[in-house]
Motif scaffolding. Structure first.
Motif, PDB file in Angstrom:
ATOM      1  N   HIS A 194      40.309  53.071  31.642  1.00 49.45           N
ATOM      2  CA  HIS A 194      40.592  51.848  32.384  1.00 49.45           C
ATOM      3  C   HIS A 194      39.296  51.187  32.853  1.00 49.45           C
ATOM      4  O   HIS A 194      39.170  49.954  32.825  1.00 49.45           O
ATOM      5  N   LEU A 195      38.337  51.998  33.273  1.00 50.71           N
ATOM      6  CA  LEU A 195      37.043  51.453  33.683  1.00 50.71           C
ATOM      7  C   LEU A 195      36.339  50.810  32.494  1.00 50.71           C
ATOM      8  O   LEU A 195      35.767  49.720  32.602  1.00 50.71           O
ATOM      9  N   ALA A 196      36.389  51.473  31.351  1.00 49.42           N
ATOM     10  CA  ALA A 196      35.773  50.914  30.149  1.00 49.42           C
ATOM     11  C   ALA A 196      36.493  49.649  29.691  1.00 49.42           C
ATOM     12  O   ALA A 196      35.858  48.681  29.236  1.00 49.42           O
ATOM     13  N   SER A 197      37.815  49.622  29.826  1.00 45.57           N
ATOM     14  CA  SER A 197      38.579  48.429  29.441  1.00 45.57           C
ATOM     15  C   SER A 197      38.224  47.246  30.329  1.00 45.57           C
ATOM     16  O   SER A 197      38.174  46.101  29.864  1.00 45.57           O
ATOM     17  N   PHE A 198      37.985  47.525  31.612  1.00 50.92           N
ATOM     18  CA  PHE A 198      37.603  46.435  32.511  1.00 50.92           C
ATOM     19  C   PHE A 198      36.249  45.852  32.089  1.00 50.92           C
ATOM     20  O   PHE A 198      36.062  44.633  32.105  1.00 50.92           O
ATOM     21  N   ASP A 199      35.303  46.716  31.700  1.00 52.01           N
ATOM     22  CA  ASP A 199      34.005  46.231  31.235  1.00 52.01           C
ATOM     23  C   ASP A 199      34.158  45.356  29.997  1.00 52.01           C
ATOM     24  O   ASP A 199      33.520  44.298  29.886  1.00 52.01           O
ATOM     25  N   ARG A 200      34.997  45.780  29.051  1.00 44.88           N
ATOM     26  CA  ARG A 200      35.189  45.010  27.829  1.00 44.88           C
ATOM     27  C   ARG A 200      35.880  43.673  28.124  1.00 44.88           C
ATOM     28  O   ARG A 200      35.564  42.657  27.508  1.00 44.88           O
ATOM     29  N   TRP A 201      36.818  43.690  29.059  1.00 44.01           N
ATOM     30  CA  TRP A 201      37.528  42.458  29.412  1.00 44.01           C
ATOM     31  C   TRP A 201      36.620  41.493  30.166  1.00 44.01           C
ATOM     32  O   TRP A 201      36.740  40.267  30.028  1.00 44.01           O
ATOM     33  N   LEU A 202      35.675  42.036  30.946  1.00 43.42           N
ATOM     34  CA  LEU A 202      34.857  41.204  31.825  1.00 43.42           C
ATOM     35  C   LEU A 202      33.879  40.320  31.049  1.00 43.42           C
ATOM     36  O   LEU A 202      33.656  39.162  31.429  1.00 43.42           O
ATOM     37  N   THR A 203      33.308  40.818  29.979  1.00 46.21           N
ATOM     38  CA  THR A 203      32.272  40.073  29.258  1.00 46.21           C
ATOM     39  C   THR A 203      32.753  38.704  28.781  1.00 46.21           C
ATOM     40  O   THR A 203      32.128  37.681  29.092  1.00 46.21           O
ATOM     41  N   PRO A 204      33.855  38.614  28.018  1.00 46.71           N
ATOM     42  CA  PRO A 204      34.309  37.262  27.617  1.00 46.71           C
ATOM     43  C   PRO A 204      34.794  36.425  28.795  1.00 46.71           C
ATOM     44  O   PRO A 204      34.725  35.190  28.751  1.00 46.71           O
ATOM     45  N   LYS A 205      35.262  37.100  29.856  1.00 48.64           N
ATOM     46  CA  LYS A 205      35.708  36.356  31.033  1.00 48.64           C
ATOM     47  C   LYS A 205      34.527  35.630  31.687  1.00 48.64           C
ATOM     48  O   LYS A 205      34.645  34.458  32.077  1.00 48.64           O
ATOM     49  N   LEU A 206      33.396  36.310  31.781  1.00 48.73           N
ATOM     50  CA  LEU A 206      32.200  35.675  32.350  1.00 48.73           C
ATOM     51  C   LEU A 206      31.656  34.593  31.427  1.00 48.73           C
ATOM     52  O   LEU A 206      31.200  33.537  31.886  1.00 48.73           O
ATOM     53  N   ASP A 207      31.690  34.842  30.129  1.00 53.58           N
ATOM     54  CA  ASP A 207      31.178  33.859  29.171  1.00 53.58           C
ATOM     55  C   ASP A 207      31.966  32.558  29.205  1.00 53.58           C
ATOM     56  O   ASP A 207      31.444  31.497  28.831  1.00 53.58           O
ATOM     57  N   ALA A 208      33.243  32.624  29.642  1.00 58.68           N
ATOM     58  CA  ALA A 208      34.085  31.425  29.652  1.00 58.68           C
ATOM     59  C   ALA A 208      33.817  30.533  30.860  1.00 58.68           C
ATOM     60  O   ALA A 208      34.348  29.421  30.919  1.00 58.68           O
ATOM     61  N   ILE A 209      32.996  30.999  31.822  1.00 67.07           N
ATOM     62  CA  ILE A 209      32.689  30.201  33.007  1.00 67.07           C
ATOM     63  C   ILE A 209      31.500  29.304  32.682  1.00 67.07           C
ATOM     64  O   ILE A 209      30.394  29.792  32.413  1.00 67.07           O
ATOM     65  N   ASN A 210      31.690  28.009  32.702  1.00 65.69           N
ATOM     66  CA  ASN A 210      30.646  27.065  32.301  1.00 65.69           C
ATOM     67  C   ASN A 210      29.588  26.856  33.376  1.00 65.69           C
ATOM     68  O   ASN A 210      28.402  26.703  33.064  1.00 65.69           O
TER      69      ASN A 210
END
Length: 490
Positions: A194-210
């Motif tokens: 779950h911790l690793a999944s959060f890291d993987r989910w976070l990267t594209p989430k941050l990239d989507a913030i302009n």
């Protein structure tokens, strides 16, 4: 379940089988008469004790009284010994046993450039080859081309033996299953998924913030607050699905809040009480999740002179007495629900435990002795009443997944599909809901019944929950246990 038959029976065209009476092409002549290909296949795989001589092994023959006979007693001309290893065992159409066939397949797929299985992958190969039901392993490899592709990639080095390399592959259940096998058998170090999944989910989430300022702020919040809390939990126990989903929702709503604030022409350090009131006064109730971010921002002195509204309290649903009894009856008498799900449901209904905690139980938290079946959730052993104990014993004798390479020595009471992990709590909840059980309502009813029989502090210690939670249930039940408050503080 019988294997699907390629041909349809046609007794008018083909001679009838002396065993099943159906007619299929190319029957085999045995001493008793013509036997169809499907009855030959069944004879090759039937195991047990010979009714005539007591031999333990393959029983291809049929006695006049209906019992089964070994090859020697029945004179059936069927090879029951593997041509490769010589053992008497269920054989394939090539007259080799399933274990030898599996060994050949695994050795071929995991062979490195020098033709040998690389040393880091040898524990995986040994586990697959020696799984209790080798025919299941052959089916897994033969019917899933992705499995063959991954095993070849690990063997020839095109896929590095690391979590990072597996993370870089297209996400699939096959990848996660293979990762679980590699971790279970020591080829990869364990990690909190779950911790690793959060890291993987976070990267594209941050990239989507302009907005770069908003992105830096959200990254700081996720790294030093959300991820820190998840890591703290992972040090003592696996991160729960609930904590993982809450962290994702907190970050998502925080991002939405900053975007909304930016559309109003303000940065976070310019946020006023009027902005806060406007945010929480409009929109859906999910906006309350911004509280987590805003409390963090106040502690970090990123925003000042604001007051946050108290979260709206919600009363959990409550099953009626009749619904509670019907739930118990359904779990005890259900004739199609697997024993594992019935056992989970009974622990929910009898002991008021959350599903997320039940699925994490280990076999050493159950014991069966002169006092009957007992379970431990906290500091005490609690008796499981009959006939619920009988259902749990049925599950213990046939825990799912133990006949594969996934969980051969698993100590999980409810092993799941992925090796080394328990059943997924949301999947279990959906199955219970499908038969009319409301997990949260059933849990609340169980607690209200228990709280009338014992003080909150006693139940808190026995069931491993906080005294505050127990007192909340006591208040809801209308019982007066304030005299026990001093006990819970000791």
């Amino acid at each position: 379940m019988p294997r699907p038959r390629k041909y349809a029976s046609d007794p008018g065209r083909w001679p009838a089988c002396v065993r099943c009476g159906d007619g299929y092409p190319k029957p085999t002549r045995w001493p008793e008469g013509l036997v169809c290909r499907y009855c030959v296949r069944a004879a090759r795989t039937r195991q047990g004790t010979c009714a005539h001589c007591g031999h333990q092994g393959i029983l291809p023959g049929v006695a006049p009284d209906g019992g089964f006979l070994c090859a020697q007693c029945s004179d059936v001309p069927l090879g029951v010994h593997c041509k490769r290893c010589g053992d008497e065992a269920m054989t394939t159409d090539q007259s080799i046993c399933w274990r030898c066939l599996l060994a050949v397949r695994v050795s071929t797929l995991l062979a490195g450039p020098d033709g040998a299985i690389p040393e880091p992958l040898q524990p995986l190969a040994h586990a697959i080859i020696n799984m209790p039901r080798p025919n299941t392993g052959c089916t897994w490899i033969n019917q899933n081309p992705r499995v063959r592709e991954l095993l070849r990639g690990l063997a020839d080095g095109t896929i590095a033996l690391s979590h990072e390399a597996l993370d870089g592959l297209p996400a699939s259940r096959t990848v996660e299953y293979l990762r679980g096998l590699l971790v279970t058998h020591g080829c990869l170090p364990p990690r909190d998924e779950h911790l690793a999944s959060f890291d993987r989910w976070l990267t594209p989430k941050l990239d989507a913030i302009n907005d770069p300022d908003q992105r830096r702020l959200i990254e700081r919040y996720s790294r030093w607050h959300l991820k820190r809390r998840l890591r703290d939990q992972a040090r003592t126990a696996p991160v729960t699905a609930g904590a993982f989903l809450r962290a994702k929702q907190h970050l998502t709503v925080a991002t939405q809040f900053l975007h909304w604030l930016g559309n109003r022409g303000r940065r976070l350090d310019e946020c006023t009480q009027h902005d806060i009131d406007a945010w929480f006064g409009n929109g859906t109730t999910t906006r309350q999740h911004a509280n987590n971010f805003l409390y963090w921002a106040i502690r970090q002195r990123l925003v000042r002179n604001i007051t946050l509204p108290l979260p709206t309290s919600r009363t959990s649903p409550l099953a009626s007495e009749d619904e509670h009894l019907n739930t118990l009856r359904a779990l005890l008498l259900h004739d199609t629900l697997p024993a594992a799900h019935r056992a989970i449901g009974l622990m929910l209904v009898l002991f008021g435990q959350p599903l997320s905690r039940i699925v994490q139980l280990r076999t050493d938290q159950l014991r069966d002795g002169p006092d009957g079946l007992q379970v431990s959730f906290g500091s005490d052993w609690l008796n499981v009443p009959e006939p619920a104990a009988a259902v749990i014993r049925v599950h213990l004798t046939a825990r799912p997944g133990l006949n594969t390479a996934a969980n051969p020595t698993s100590q999980l009471l409810f092993p799941g599909f992925i090796p080394g992990r328990p059943m997924h709590v949301h999947a279990v909840a959906n199955i219970l809901r499908a038969i009319g059980i409301r997990p949260l309502a059933a849990r609340s009813r169980a607690w209200l019944q228990m709280i009338r029989e014992a003080p909150p502090s006693v139940l808190a210690n026995a069931l491993g929950i906080s005294a505050t939670t127990a007192m909340c249930y006591a208040e809801r039940a209308g019982t007066d246990y304030l005299a026990y408050a001093s006990i819970s503080k000791r």
